[in-house]
Design a protein around this motif. Structure first.
Motif, PDB file in Angstrom:
ATOM      1  N   VAL A 173       0.812  -1.006  -0.024  1.00 44.36           N
ATOM      2  CA  VAL A 173      -0.327  -0.348  -0.377  1.00 44.36           C
ATOM      3  C   VAL A 173       0.583   1.513  -0.063  1.00 44.36           C
ATOM      4  O   VAL A 173       2.868   1.133   0.485  1.00 44.36           O
ATOM      5  CB  VAL A 173      -1.286   0.108   1.206  1.00 44.36           C
ATOM      6  N   LEU A 174       0.481   2.067  -0.793  1.00 40.36           N
ATOM      7  CA  LEU A 174       1.054   3.825  -1.123  1.00 40.36           C
ATOM      8  C   LEU A 174       0.226   4.326  -0.227  1.00 40.36           C
ATOM      9  O   LEU A 174      -0.400   5.580  -0.449  1.00 40.36           O
ATOM     10  CB  LEU A 174       1.387   3.801  -2.325  1.00 40.36           C
ATOM     11  N   LEU A 175       0.757   4.733   1.139  1.00 36.87           N
ATOM     12  CA  LEU A 175       0.509   6.092   1.592  1.00 36.87           C
ATOM     13  C   LEU A 175       0.810   7.387   1.830  1.00 36.87           C
ATOM     14  O   LEU A 175       3.018   6.831   1.492  1.00 36.87           O
ATOM     15  CB  LEU A 175       0.518   5.642   3.201  1.00 36.87           C
ATOM     16  N   ALA A 176       0.224   8.478   1.401  1.00 31.46           N
ATOM     17  CA  ALA A 176       1.663  10.038   0.842  1.00 31.46           C
ATOM     18  C   ALA A 176       0.682  10.556   2.023  1.00 31.46           C
ATOM     19  O   ALA A 176      -0.736  11.081   1.710  1.00 31.46           O
ATOM     20  CB  ALA A 176       1.221   9.996  -0.899  1.00 31.46           C
ATOM     21  N   HIS A 177       2.142  11.867   2.216  1.00 24.03           N
ATOM     22  CA  HIS A 177       1.257  12.553   3.088  1.00 24.03           C
ATOM     23  C   HIS A 177       0.789  14.101   2.131  1.00 24.03           C
ATOM     24  O   HIS A 177       1.088  13.928   0.599  1.00 24.03           O
ATOM     25  CB  HIS A 177       2.267  13.161   4.111  1.00 24.03           C
ATOM     26  N   HIS A 178      -0.314  14.998   2.432  1.00 22.96           N
ATOM     27  CA  HIS A 178      -0.389  15.729   1.322  1.00 22.96           C
ATOM     28  C   HIS A 178       0.524  16.888   1.111  1.00 22.96           C
ATOM     29  O   HIS A 178       0.420  18.176   0.344  1.00 22.96           O
ATOM     30  CB  HIS A 178      -1.067  17.273   2.625  1.00 22.96           C
ATOM     31  N   TYR A 179       1.502  16.666   1.491  1.00 20.54           N
ATOM     32  CA  TYR A 179       3.263  18.202   0.901  1.00 20.54           C
ATOM     33  C   TYR A 179       3.736  17.146  -0.262  1.00 20.54           C
ATOM     34  O   TYR A 179       4.791  17.629  -0.438  1.00 20.54           O
ATOM     35  CB  TYR A 179       4.093  18.321   2.054  1.00 20.54           C
ATOM     36  N   GLN A 180       3.710  15.767  -0.059  1.00 22.77           N
ATOM     37  CA  GLN A 180       3.986  15.027  -0.953  1.00 22.77           C
ATOM     38  C   GLN A 180       3.770  15.602  -3.009  1.00 22.77           C
ATOM     39  O   GLN A 180       2.802  16.512  -3.293  1.00 22.77           O
ATOM     40  CB  GLN A 180       3.363  13.850  -1.548  1.00 22.77           C
TER      41      GLN A 180
ATOM     42  N   VAL B  47       2.039  31.735   0.633  1.00 24.00           N
ATOM     43  CA  VAL B  47       3.588  32.649   1.253  1.00 24.00           C
ATOM     44  C   VAL B  47       4.911  32.641   1.017  1.00 24.00           C
ATOM     45  O   VAL B  47       4.444  31.283   1.498  1.00 24.00           O
ATOM     46  CB  VAL B  47       2.468  33.253   2.441  1.00 24.00           C
ATOM     47  N   PRO B  48       5.200  32.549   0.296  1.00 23.48           N
ATOM     48  CA  PRO B  48       6.993  31.861  -0.010  1.00 23.48           C
ATOM     49  C   PRO B  48       7.778  32.379   1.484  1.00 23.48           C
ATOM     50  O   PRO B  48       7.531  34.131   2.556  1.00 23.48           O
ATOM     51  CB  PRO B  48       6.964  33.351  -1.159  1.00 23.48           C
ATOM     52  N   ASN B  49       8.035  31.514   1.513  1.00 19.14           N
ATOM     53  CA  ASN B  49       9.035  32.036   3.235  1.00 19.14           C
ATOM     54  C   ASN B  49      10.461  32.730   2.977  1.00 19.14           C
ATOM     55  O   ASN B  49      10.986  32.385   2.028  1.00 19.14           O
ATOM     56  CB  ASN B  49       9.080  30.721   4.160  1.00 19.14           C
ATOM     57  N   GLU B  50      10.951  33.256   3.805  1.00 15.63           N
ATOM     58  CA  GLU B  50      12.233  34.538   3.764  1.00 15.63           C
ATOM     59  C   GLU B  50      13.598  33.209   2.966  1.00 15.63           C
ATOM     60  O   GLU B  50      14.131  33.484   2.211  1.00 15.63           O
ATOM     61  CB  GLU B  50      12.739  34.648   5.544  1.00 15.63           C
ATOM     62  N   ASN B  51      13.607  32.002   3.396  1.00 16.69           N
ATOM     63  CA  ASN B  51      14.726  31.389   2.688  1.00 16.69           C
ATOM     64  C   ASN B  51      15.049  30.145   1.729  1.00 16.69           C
ATOM     65  O   ASN B  51      15.703  30.191   1.458  1.00 16.69           O
ATOM     66  CB  ASN B  51      14.891  29.399   4.016  1.00 16.69           C
ATOM     67  N   CYS B  52      13.396  30.414   1.108  1.00 16.35           N
ATOM     68  CA  CYS B  52      13.797  29.468  -0.334  1.00 16.35           C
ATOM     69  C   CYS B  52      13.102  30.199  -1.418  1.00 16.35           C
ATOM     70  O   CYS B  52      12.812  29.819  -2.130  1.00 16.35           O
ATOM     71  CB  CYS B  52      13.253  27.731  -0.271  1.00 16.35           C
ATOM     72  N   ASN B  53      12.006  31.166  -0.510  1.00 18.98           N
ATOM     73  CA  ASN B  53      11.502  32.040  -1.929  1.00 18.98           C
ATOM     74  C   ASN B  53      10.121  30.627  -2.303  1.00 18.98           C
ATOM     75  O   ASN B  53       9.781  31.108  -3.720  1.00 18.98           O
ATOM     76  CB  ASN B  53      11.714  32.691  -2.450  1.00 18.98           C
ATOM     77  N   CYS B  54       9.544  30.423  -1.690  1.00 18.70           N
ATOM     78  CA  CYS B  54       8.364  29.722  -1.889  1.00 18.70           C
ATOM     79  C   CYS B  54       8.289  28.936  -1.016  1.00 18.70           C
ATOM     80  O   CYS B  54       8.394  28.899   1.004  1.00 18.70           O
ATOM     81  CB  CYS B  54       9.421  27.760  -2.564  1.00 18.70           C
ATOM     82  N   SER B  55       7.094  27.542  -0.685  1.00 24.18           N
ATOM     83  CA  SER B  55       6.553  27.036   0.169  1.00 24.18           C
ATOM     84  C   SER B  55       6.675  25.506   0.530  1.00 24.18           C
ATOM     85  O   SER B  55       5.281  25.386   1.032  1.00 24.18           O
ATOM     86  CB  SER B  55       4.468  27.489   0.267  1.00 24.18           C
TER      87      SER B  55
ATOM     88  N   TYR C 120      12.162  18.582   2.815  1.00 26.67           N
ATOM     89  CA  TYR C 120      12.540  17.207   3.368  1.00 26.67           C
ATOM     90  C   TYR C 120      11.692  16.336   2.977  1.00 26.67           C
ATOM     91  O   TYR C 120      11.624  15.360   2.180  1.00 26.67           O
ATOM     92  CB  TYR C 120      12.520  16.695   4.849  1.00 26.67           C
ATOM     93  N   MET C 121      10.205  17.288   2.834  1.00 23.32           N
ATOM     94  CA  MET C 121       9.410  15.937   1.834  1.00 23.32           C
ATOM     95  C   MET C 121       9.397  16.124   0.577  1.00 23.32           C
ATOM     96  O   MET C 121       8.712  15.349   0.249  1.00 23.32           O
ATOM     97  CB  MET C 121       7.657  16.867   2.192  1.00 23.32           C
TER      98      MET C 121
ATOM     99  N   VAL D 261      -4.023  30.119   2.097  1.00 24.92           N
ATOM    100  CA  VAL D 261      -3.650  29.392   2.918  1.00 24.92           C
ATOM    101  C   VAL D 261      -1.508  29.591   3.382  1.00 24.92           C
ATOM    102  O   VAL D 261      -1.077  28.564   2.465  1.00 24.92           O
ATOM    103  CB  VAL D 261      -3.647  27.953   2.317  1.00 24.92           C
ATOM    104  N   MET D 262      -1.630  28.889   4.806  1.00 29.39           N
ATOM    105  CA  MET D 262      -0.493  29.106   5.709  1.00 29.39           C
ATOM    106  C   MET D 262       0.117  28.062   6.093  1.00 29.39           C
ATOM    107  O   MET D 262       0.241  27.944   6.924  1.00 29.39           O
ATOM    108  CB  MET D 262       0.340  29.523   6.232  1.00 29.39           C
ATOM    109  N   THR D 263       0.449  26.826   5.119  1.00 25.53           N
ATOM    110  CA  THR D 263       1.273  25.536   4.880  1.00 25.53           C
ATOM    111  C   THR D 263       1.872  25.331   4.384  1.00 25.53           C
ATOM    112  O   THR D 263       1.815  26.339   2.626  1.00 25.53           O
ATOM    113  CB  THR D 263       0.319  24.504   5.415  1.00 25.53           C
ATOM    114  N   GLU D 264       2.248  23.706   4.289  1.00 32.72           N
ATOM    115  CA  GLU D 264       3.869  24.091   2.707  1.00 32.72           C
ATOM    116  C   GLU D 264       2.184  23.608   1.125  1.00 32.72           C
ATOM    117  O   GLU D 264       1.309  23.274   1.417  1.00 32.72           O
ATOM    118  CB  GLU D 264       3.670  22.683   2.755  1.00 32.72           C
ATOM    119  N   SER D 265       3.322  24.291   0.340  1.00 35.44           N
ATOM    120  CA  SER D 265       1.907  23.882  -0.691  1.00 35.44           C
ATOM    121  C   SER D 265       1.727  23.203  -1.503  1.00 35.44           C
ATOM    122  O   SER D 265       0.958  22.917  -2.308  1.00 35.44           O
ATOM    123  CB  SER D 265       3.053  24.716  -2.498  1.00 35.44           C
ATOM    124  N   GLY D 266       1.941  21.481  -0.865  1.00 32.74           N
ATOM    125  CA  GLY D 266       1.705  20.281  -1.839  1.00 32.74           C
ATOM    126  C   GLY D 266      -0.241  20.186  -1.220  1.00 32.74           C
ATOM    127  O   GLY D 266      -0.523  19.559  -2.423  1.00 32.74           O
TER     128      GLY D 266
END
Ligand code: 13P
Ligand code: SF4
Length: 309
Positions: A21-28, A256-264, A268-269, A234-239
């Motif tokens: 079975v393949l389980l995936a988090h929303h950030y994938q 909203v892009p964050n300061e480190n990468c200008n992405c959301s 790790y994910m 939406v203030m969470t990961e863009s996945g």
């Protein structure tokens, strides 16, 4: 496109061959989510991990999530696409430090966020996720002091929601959510004045104060989909945008892009790719291996959390 289709077919074949079975988090990545048997937040995926028949769980998320699946399924093999898909919150909380705290303060109940190592879970009284943290803390007798591990922002939010005074909070942060601030959010609100704001509780208090809704990744998706409004920040990961656009095709979502990468994005994910999902199913490696003693001890706080209705 052709190559991606071929890899997708290989993954479907391997899932059948391996009884996996393949389980995936929303950030994938969307192409991983589309092949998954279940997509969810960390609480939903913990529940799902217990519910299926089969020999192998391929966990497309981060390592602590796969460890949790292994603890709940000791007889099954759990594989991951990338062993280096970690989490800054896990790294912030060493088991030696937790043990030292417990020795000094045995009267404390240790409440650990699911974003901890399996060794830290084994030292905990009960686990929580961003979805049930308030309920978990409320389940502990009021007179018992609490050590909340390891996210300072989630801990502060839970303390504010529960009014709990006798609670010490670890100083860990998520390197994605903690970098958002009021200034960036206000700038985005000025660009989209009609948009409502939904935030993950790993965001700093100044962001949560400006939000219309606070909840886990799945709770954010449910809230935006079911709300009458048509536009959201939406203030969470863009996945999560993949499920948001699928479930609410007419609505608009801003990240909203964050300061480190200008992405959301969570770095790790995003280590996981379709190729690595295929390879872990083909090679049955990298594999989660945990000693029987740690599995037995870590299962107790996880099962306590899952037993809470
Ligand atoms: P959820 O519990 O909302 O899935 O969050 C997990 C996580 O790592 C958030 O950054
Ligand atoms: Fe960890 Fe943050 Fe990535 Fe979630 S988004 S896995 S908390 S680093």
């Amino acid at each position: 496109m052709l190559a991606t289709n071929t890899i997708a077919e290989e993954i479907l074949d391997l899932k059948r061959q391996r009884s996996a079975v393949l389980l995936a988090h929303h950030y994938q990545e969307p192409e991983i989510q589309d092949l998954a048997d279940a997509v969810g937040d960390s609480l939903e995926l913990s529940r799902k991990a217990r519910q299926f028949d089969g020999d192998v769980i391929a966990f497309a998320g981060v390592w602590f999530m796969a460890e949790t699946a292994k603890v709940l399924n000791p007889q099954r093999m759990v594989v991951v696409p990338d062993r280096e898909a970690g989490c800054s919150l896990v790294d912030s909380c060493r088991v030696e430090d937790v043990r030292a705290f417990k020795q000094r303060h045995p009267e404390y109940a240790v409440v650990s966020y699911i974003n901890t190592s399996v060794e830290v879970k084994a030292e905990s009284d009960i686990l929580c996720t961003s979805r049930n943290a308030v309920k978990v803390v409320n389940s502990i007798p009021a007179e018992r002091p609490i050590l909340f591990l390891p996210d300072i922002n989630l801990g502060n939010y839970v303390q504010q929601q529960t009014g709990r005074e006798n609670m010490k909070i670890w100083q860990g942060v998520c390197i994605v959510h903690s970098t958002w601030n009021a200034k960036r959010l206000l700038r985005t609100k000025a660009e989209h004045p009609d948009a409502l704001v939904a935030a993950h509780p790993e965001c700093p208090p100044e962001v949560l104060r400006l939000s219309d809704f606070v909840g886990s990744t799945s709770a954010i998706i449910e809230w935006c989909v079911n709300h009458d409004a048509g536009e959201f920040i939406v203030m969470t990961e863009s996945g999560v945008s993949h499920s948001l656009h699928r479930l609410a095709p007419g609505k608009r979502f801003h990240f909203v892009p964050n300061e480190n990468c200008n992405c959301s994005e969570c770095p790790y994910m995003k280590r996981n790719t379709l190729e690595k999902v295929r390879d872990c199913l083909r090679n049955l490696d990298p594999k989660v291996e945990i000693s029987p003693e740690i599995i037995e001890r870590a299962a107790v706080p996880i099962q306590r959390m899952l037993a809470l209705k």
